[in-house]
Design an enzyme around this catalytic site. Structure first.
Site, mmCIF file in Angstrom:
data_model
loop_
_atom_site.group_PDB
_atom_site.id
_atom_site.type_symbol
_atom_site.label_atom_id
_atom_site.label_comp_id
_atom_site.label_asym_id
_atom_site.label_seq_id
_atom_site.Cartn_x
_atom_site.Cartn_y
_atom_site.Cartn_z
ATOM 1 N N ASN A 1 0.798 -1.229 0.000
ATOM 2 C CA ASN A 1 0.000 0.000 0.000
ATOM 3 C C ASN A 1 0.827 1.274 0.000
ATOM 4 O OD1 ASN A 1 -1.552 -2.075 2.181
ATOM 5 N ND2 ASN A 1 -2.598 -1.557 0.277
ATOM 6 N N VAL B 1 1.227 6.963 0.107
ATOM 7 C CA VAL B 1 0.567 5.982 0.962
ATOM 8 C C VAL B 1 -0.896 5.846 0.558
ATOM 9 C CG1 VAL B 1 -0.098 5.483 3.352
ATOM 10 C CG2 VAL B 1 2.115 6.545 2.870
ATOM 11 N N CYS B 2 -1.349 4.606 0.415
ATOM 12 C CA CYS B 2 -2.758 4.334 0.160
ATOM 13 C C CYS B 2 -3.378 3.892 1.486
ATOM 14 C CB CYS B 2 -2.912 3.233 -0.887
ATOM 15 S SG CYS B 2 -4.626 2.820 -1.236
ATOM 16 N N LEU B 3 -4.042 4.828 2.132
ATOM 17 C CA LEU B 3 -4.622 4.559 3.444
ATOM 18 C C LEU B 3 -5.922 5.339 3.545
ATOM 19 C CD1 LEU B 3 -4.181 3.211 6.227
ATOM 20 C CD2 LEU B 3 -2.886 5.221 6.898
#
EC number: 2.3.2.23
Length: 153
Positions: free
Chosen positions: A76, A84-86
Site C-alpha cells: 500500500n 501511501v494508500c490509506l
C-alpha cells in the site's frame, strides 16, 4: 473553536512532545519530516523511515499529505514516490484525528496489516498473497539495508 493555524501549531507541538524526531522544512509549520520506527510484531520492526508531512491550509478539516522518503517495500506504499494508500488519510479523515494518530495508530496499523487487495505496489501485493514468508524476508532485507546505511542526524 480554534483556527486551523492554531490547531496546526498545537498538533505539531503534541507530535514533538511525543518523542518523535521532527525536522522542519523552510522554517514553516506546514512541511516537515518525521522519523518513524517500524512497529513491533511486524517485519518492519527495527527500521526507521523518514516521513514527509505536508499540512494543507485547511488542516485539520483536510487530511495531511504523508509520504515515505526512504525506500519501503509494502503493498500500500508506492515504491517510487513513497505515496501511501490509506483510507483514513485519503478518504475518511476527520478533524477529530491529529498528527499523533497518524504516527501512533494509522501508519503502524498499515505496516502491521497490509491490504494486498488495494495495492500501490502490485509486486509486493502479489508476493504477500503468494508467499508471506518470502514477502517478510524481502521487507527485512530492505529494512536491514536502511538500518545499516542511513545515518539520521
Amino acid at each position: 473553536m480554534s483556527s486551523p493555524s492554531k490547531r496546526r501549531e498545537m498538533d505539531l507541538m503534541k507530535l514533538m512532545m511525543s518523542d518523535y524526531k521532527v525536522e522542519m522544512i523552510n522554517d514553516g509549520i506546514q512541511e516537515f519530516y518525521v522519523h518513524f520506527q517500524g512497529p513491533n510484531e511486524s517485519p518492519y520492526h527495527g527500521g526507521v523511515w523518514r516521513i514527509r508531512v505536508e499540512l494543507p491550509d485547511a488542516y485539520p478539516y483536510k487530511s495531511p499529505s504523508i509520504g515515505f522518503v526512504n525506500k519501503i517495500y509494502h503493498p500500500n506504499i508506492d515504491e517510487m514516490s513513497g505515496s501511501v494508500c490509506l483510507d483514513v488519510i485519503n478518504q475518511t479523515w476527520s478533524p477529530m484525528f491529529d498528527l499523533v494518530n497518524v504516527f501512533e495508530v494509522f501508519l503502524p496499523q498499515l505496516l502491521l496489516y497490509p491490504n494486498p487487495s488495494d495495492p500501490l505496489n502490485g509486486e509486493a501485493a502479489a508476493l504477500l498473497m503468494r508467499d508471506r514468508a518470502a514477502y517478510e524476508q524481502r521487507v527485512k532485507g530492505i529494512e536491514h539495508f536502511l538500518y545499516h546505511s542511513l545515518q539520521w542526524q
